[in-house]
Enzyme design. Structure first.
Site, PDB file in Angstrom:
ATOM      1  N   CYS A  91       2.668  50.432  -3.977  1.00 31.59           N
ATOM      2  CA  CYS A  91       4.084  50.050  -3.961  1.00 31.59           C
ATOM      3  C   CYS A  91       4.461  49.263  -5.206  1.00 31.59           C
ATOM      4  O   CYS A  91       5.567  49.393  -5.736  1.00 31.59           O
ATOM      5  CB  CYS A  91       4.398  49.252  -2.712  1.00 31.59           C
ATOM      6  SG  CYS A  91       3.430  47.727  -2.544  1.00 31.59           S
TER       7      CYS A  91
ATOM      8  N   HIS B  68       4.823  43.827   0.184  1.00 29.47           N
ATOM      9  CA  HIS B  68       5.299  45.150  -0.235  1.00 29.47           C
ATOM     10  C   HIS B  68       6.264  45.013  -1.405  1.00 29.47           C
ATOM     11  O   HIS B  68       7.111  44.110  -1.418  1.00 29.47           O
ATOM     12  CB  HIS B  68       5.996  45.827   0.947  1.00 29.47           C
ATOM     13  CG  HIS B  68       6.380  47.247   0.730  1.00 29.47           C
ATOM     14  ND1 HIS B  68       5.496  48.215   0.293  1.00 29.47           N
ATOM     15  CD2 HIS B  68       7.577  47.888   0.884  1.00 29.47           C
ATOM     16  CE1 HIS B  68       6.121  49.378   0.204  1.00 29.47           C
ATOM     17  NE2 HIS B  68       7.381  49.200   0.550  1.00 29.47           N
TER      18      HIS B  68
ATOM     19  N   ASN C 102      13.022  52.112  -1.363  1.00 35.24           N
ATOM     20  CA  ASN C 102      11.628  52.036  -0.950  1.00 35.24           C
ATOM     21  C   ASN C 102      10.845  53.204  -1.564  1.00 35.24           C
ATOM     22  O   ASN C 102      11.423  54.057  -2.251  1.00 35.24           O
ATOM     23  CB  ASN C 102      11.538  52.064   0.584  1.00 35.24           C
ATOM     24  CG  ASN C 102      10.249  51.484   1.109  1.00 35.24           C
ATOM     25  OD1 ASN C 102       9.365  51.089   0.353  1.00 35.24           O
ATOM     26  ND2 ASN C 102      10.122  51.434   2.429  1.00 35.24           N
TER      27      ASN C 102
END
EC number: 3.4.22.-
Length: 354
Positions: free
Chosen positions: A153, A289, A309
């Site tokens: 991520c 994240h 995302n």
């Protein structure tokens, strides 16, 4: 990672909400889920996502996780009147522990964020009073990508920021290579985690600010492996440095408005079941994240951030989530960073190149 009983998750969620928010919330233990109802939803879920499991034991484990997630979604919906959580998404058959292990990096963030400090200077000009910005509409955001089963991520967040800064400064939008960071960045740890400013530091130190295009160095770590670095490709953008932005939502909004998308870290623990809407009460314990702020809307009720995302376009709102502004939802303001890009259209900004 220590195993926890997923059947206790919803109750633990309730207790933590009460402890953190006191009498502002009324604790609600989710009601039991009827097996017949759960089975019907589970069948639809498997068909929708093409799920098939080998053996009764695995099937039973997945069904129990799905059933528990139905309770969790119910509880989260009671606490978030402007958002919707449900079990139609692709992660609904994972326990919270499995989801965290596959898609979050809590251990890496805990080990490496201790010394993170914001830079003092951001922008000398006064706020313009702009109430909404969406860099997708301005052509500065690439399509939603998918990190797969790799804990990368951080690379998607960093690269998304560089893509946005490059385009917002007047260059053509180009999709850049996350794989360059995952395979070649020896400051970070590939599929085992990393930090966005560390990635930008590596780009400055090892690549003189240059970033390869995705077309010349495509992503291949979706299965969870880290191929050897071949460190060659077509340069698609170049950064001049990077900044750690103030841990203040108004200052972050100023940067987003004037400069473009910002890389941030969040606690995405409860994002597993997010389906849409504005999250106004996010369970948050620690950062785990990396994502990308691409805009905001202060006129909405409630005002919200637009966050990109890296779990594919089938998750959330076509790959995006909206978080309420002004209350540090999901700890969004705790780790904002941005690359800087040279452009004739913007004044000079002090940079950190370490």
């Amino acid at each position: 990672m220590a195993r926890r009983n997923p059947l206790l998750f919803a109750i633990v969620v309730t207790i933590l909400f009460v402890v953190c928010y006191g009498s502002a919330l009324i604790a609600q233990t989710p009601p039991p889920v009827d097996n017949f109802v759960a089975s019907a939803h589970y069948g639809s879920f498997k068909k929708r996502h093409g799920k098939a499991f080998g053996g009764d034991a695995e099937e039973g484990h997945r069904f129990n996780a799905f059933k528990q997630n139905m309770q969790t979604a119910y509880f989260l919906n009671t606490q978030n009147p402007h958002a919707h959580y449900d079990v139609s998404g692709k992660f609904a058959d994972l326990t919270p522990q499995e989801f965290a292990k596959l898609y979050l990096n809590p251990d890496y963030y805990a080990r490496h964020l201790k010394d993170h400090k914001e830079d003092v200077h951001v922008d000398d000009s006064a706020p313009s009073g702009v109430m909404s910005v969406d860099w997708r509409d301005k052509g500065a955001v690439t399509p939603v990508k998918n990190q797969g089963l790799c804990g990368s991520c951080w690379a998607f967040s960093a690269i998304g920021n560089i893509e946005g800064q490059w385009a917002a400064s007047g260059h053509s939008l180009v999709s850049l290579s996350e794989q360059m960071l995952v395979s070649c960045d020896n400051i970070d740890e590939g599929c085992n985690g990393g930090l966005m400013d560390q990635a930008m530091n590596w780009i400055m130190q090892s690549h003189n600010g240059s970033v390869f295009t995705e077309a010349s160095y495509p992503y291949t770590s979706g299965g969870g492996t880290r191929p050897p670095c071949h460190d060659e490709g077509e340069v698609g953008a170049k950064i001049t440095g990077f900044l750690s932005l103030p841990h203040d939502e108004e200052r972050i909004a100023e940067w987003v408005e004037k400069r473009g998308p910002v890389a941030v870290a969040v606690d995405a623990t409860t994002w597993q079941l997010y389906f849409g809407g504005v999250v106004s009460l996010c369970l948050a314990w620690s950062l785990n994240h990396g994502v990308l702020i691409v805009g905001f809307n202060k006129n909405a009720k409630p005002p919200y951030w637009i966050v990109k995302n890296s779990w594919g376009s089938s998750w959330g709102e076509k790959g995006y989530i909206r978080l309420a502004m002004g209350s540090n939802q999901c700890m969004l303001k705790n780790y904002p960073v941005s690359a800087t890009v040279e452009s004739p259209h913007t004044p000079h900004v002090p940079t950190t190149t370490a």
